[in-house]
Design an enzyme around this catalytic site. Structure first.
Site, PDB file in Angstrom:
ATOM      1  N   ASN B  68       0.813  -1.216   0.000  1.00  0.00           N
ATOM      2  CA  ASN B  68       0.000   0.000   0.000  1.00  0.00           C
ATOM      3  C   ASN B  68       0.839   1.255   0.000  1.00  0.00           C
ATOM      4  O   ASN B  68       1.940   1.292   0.546  1.00  0.00           O
ATOM      5  CB  ASN B  68      -0.976   0.001   1.197  1.00  0.00           C
ATOM      6  CG  ASN B  68      -0.416   0.746   2.391  1.00  0.00           C
ATOM      7  OD1 ASN B  68      -0.482   1.982   2.456  1.00  0.00           O
ATOM      8  ND2 ASN B  68       0.174   0.020   3.320  1.00  0.00           N
ATOM      9  N   ASN B 126       3.509   7.581  15.251  1.00  0.00           N
ATOM     10  CA  ASN B 126       3.856   6.941  13.988  1.00  0.00           C
ATOM     11  C   ASN B 126       5.169   7.519  13.483  1.00  0.00           C
ATOM     12  O   ASN B 126       5.193   8.489  12.746  1.00  0.00           O
ATOM     13  CB  ASN B 126       2.728   7.129  12.970  1.00  0.00           C
ATOM     14  CG  ASN B 126       3.002   6.360  11.689  1.00  0.00           C
ATOM     15  OD1 ASN B 126       4.079   5.775  11.523  1.00  0.00           O
ATOM     16  ND2 ASN B 126       2.053   6.361  10.780  1.00  0.00           N
ATOM     17  N   CYS B 129       6.068   5.541   9.112  1.00  0.00           N
ATOM     18  CA  CYS B 129       5.357   5.335   7.854  1.00  0.00           C
ATOM     19  C   CYS B 129       6.282   5.614   6.677  1.00  0.00           C
ATOM     20  O   CYS B 129       6.872   6.680   6.583  1.00  0.00           O
ATOM     21  CB  CYS B 129       4.118   6.223   7.742  1.00  0.00           C
ATOM     22  SG  CYS B 129       3.257   5.927   6.186  1.00  0.00           S
TER      23      CYS B 129
END
Lengths: 263, 306
Positions: B68, B126, B129
């Site tokens: 993705n 996060n 990513c």
């Protein structure tokens, strides 16, 4: 789900803003399902599957945005397009004997696919098509070929009833017994039909459209407020009673970033 | 038999947690995940500003995994508050993890400050990513010193438990986790996607993802995730949200034995749809019964015991 990249066998220009792309491939999709159509270096969007035969399937596409403009302008017979799918929950004919299909404008292709299946099962099928003007009515001949009871409405009265297809639906329901209504088209039209079905206590299934990414239920882009259901996996076909629980049905949708925008 | 999990003092009714980036886009969607059995949810990572993400194609499956490059789309932290409120009101017993992202440490701090005011139980950072063009050229979690600095800076602006989400694309994930712990992290989430990778369609002769490259998840990365969680468990004493390719109950148990206390569930939804959560919890229950465990906490880190 592996990506297919079949060649376009032929392109039918239904009207200046709508074309049917034909692929020679056995897709074995169920009526109401969709594929993700990829135009390399442009975008990938969900498209409902239309007419299907043993060795071919049709995608009916309206020119409405950047993707479809690029498609109409640059893509020719013999070119390849990427296809993922089929995805989504299809229409359910249950054990209906008499059904009514309502296709609004570019929402007509899945109605054609459903009419094919219904007629094969011997179901009595009334079809109501609506469009702004007669040039924009889609697949009338195909529905006639299938021997459906066909009615049309145009906003300008250039063919059939002058007004909306919902007028015909309300009129028909006064005299005809219908087991289930199926519809695909502008969301406000489908909302109206869902309400008509509710008032008349008739089963109804609607096909929704939302901005999608994965197409198979993991990314969350197309989740609907109220129920939290995924249009790509729990839909696109919803029982109208469930659809009426979606607080955004007939009201708003979300952009790529998730911001709400009114329909 | 106890399947409840105590994680940083927060109670989860079972160890499954919706992993960040999957379905955690709206409040209604996260509520729907709880209806389907998940113990808690992680919302999608948010930046300060609205982000459209990358154009499609953004998510593809292939035999063995999922690739993705969604590109962290979102409405931005300020506008997302109402989604957290919708969820917290409807699911008071299923903890909510808010995921914080940023183009740099300054933005991460600002987003964390706002996240702190929302009804989230844990804040996930996060740092890993791969789909964002980082100003520093690579994710924070790929550098041991930056991980320390960023964790410490965010520790100063919130009293809520923070969990640092790490990248597997490093030679020393255990040491990076240790730095996060020393900087004040309460937990580690591991792993983010592997890669990046690429898929090319041979007929159109083009990379399929619009972003060309994307992070790899799904069942193929599970052994990498198990090893990373194992390394982290060995190096720190804070608990771990283990995630990465858990696709069934056996994988989930394996991940707990490596050192995971909670289990981030994402790709399993692609393989088993929404029943994945319940299926995994049921399998853990069945396994504990068969093998004679009374408390789910006893499974955590079992593979380390001599």
């Amino acid at each position: 789900m592996t990506l297919l990249s079949p060649k376009i066998d032929r392109i039918i220009e239904n009207n200046p803003t709508f074309r049917t792309y034909v692929f020679k491939h056995h897709l074995s999709a169920k009526p109401g399902q969709f594929i993700m159509l990829w135009l390399p270096e442009v975008d990938e969007i969900p498209i409902s599957i239309g007419w299907q035969e043993e060795d071919e399937f049709h995608l009916g596409i309206a020119k409405v945005g950047d993707f479809t403009e690029a498609l109409f302008k640059n893509v020719k017979v013999g070119d390849r397009l990427g296809i993922r799918g089929p995805f989504g929950k299809p229409f359910d004919l249950k054990d209906s004997k008499k059904i009514m299909l309502i296709g609004g404008g570019s929402g007509t292709p899945p109605m054609l696919s459903l009419a094919q299946k219904a007629k094969k099962k011997g179901i009595e099928t009334t079809v109501v098509l609506g469009a702004r003007t007669k040039e924009l009515l889609l697949y009338e001949n195909k529905f006639k070929e299938l021997d459906c009871d066909l009615h049309v409405a145009t906003n300008d009265g250039s063919k059939g009833h002058k007004g909306y297809c919902t007028d015909i639906v309300e009129e028909k329901l006064k005299t005809h017994e219908i087991d289930c209504i199926y519809t695909c088209g502008p969301e406000l039209m489908m909302y109206k039909i869902a309400e008509i079905a509710k008032e008349n206590n008739i089963e109804c299934q609607v096909s929704l459209e939302r901005f999608m990414k994965c197409g198979f239920g993991i990314c969350g882009q197309c989740c609907i407020d109220g129920t939290g259901l995924r249009v790509c996996k729990d839909g696109p076909v919803f029982d109208s009673k469930i659809a009426l629980q979606h607080q955004e049905f007939g009201k708003y949708r979300r952009t790529a970033s998730g911001i709400k925008e009114n329909l | 038999m106890n399947l409840n999990v105590d994680f940083c003092g927060i109670k989860f009714p079972n160890p499954t947690v919706l992993a960040s980036g999957y379905l955690g886009v709206t409040g209604a969607s996260m509520v729907n995940c709880v209806k389907n059995g998940c113990g808690g949810v992680t919302a999608k990572s948010l930046f300060m500003e609205e982000r459209l993400g990358h154009p499609n194609p953004t998510v593809l499956t292939y035999p063995g995994g999922i690739i993705n490059a969604i590109g962290l789309c979102g409405e931005g932290i300020k506008k997302a508050g109402h989604e957290f409120k919708i969820y917290a009101k409807k699911c008071p017993n299923n903890p909510l993890i808010g995921s914080v992202a940023g183009k740099n440490i300054k933005e991460l701090i600002e987003v964390a400050e706002i996240m702190d005011t929302y009804p989230v139980d844990i804040i996930e950072l996060n740092f890993s990513c791969p789909n964002v063009d980082d100003e520093m050229g690579r994710p924070i979690a790929c550098d041991i010193n930056t991980t320390f600095k960023a964790t410490k800076a965010i520790r100063a602006v919130t009293k809520k438990p923070i969990s640092v989400k790490l990248s597997p694309n490093v030679p020393n994930i255990g040491m990076i986790a240790k730095q996060a712990e020393e900087a004040g992290a309460d937990a580690i989430t591991a792993i983010n996607t592997v890669g990046p990778g690429m898929l090319i369609d041979i007929y159109t002769r083009k990379p399929i993802l619009a972003n060309k490259v994307g992070g790899i998840g799904g069942m193929g990365i599970k052994p990498i995730a198990v090893r990373c969680v194992y390394d982290i468990y060995k190096n720190v004493s804070i608990p771990i949200i283990a995630t990465g390719g858990i696709s069934n109950g056996k994988d989930a148990i394996e991940m707990m034995m490596a050192g995971g206390t909670l289990l981030g569930i994402g790709s399993a939804i692609a393989y088993h749809d929404m029943k994945a959560f319940e299926m995994i919890t049921n399998k853990i229950h069945e396994f504990m019964e068969e093998e004679g465990f009374d408390d789910i906490a006893d499974l955590v880190g079992l593979a380390h015991h001599s």
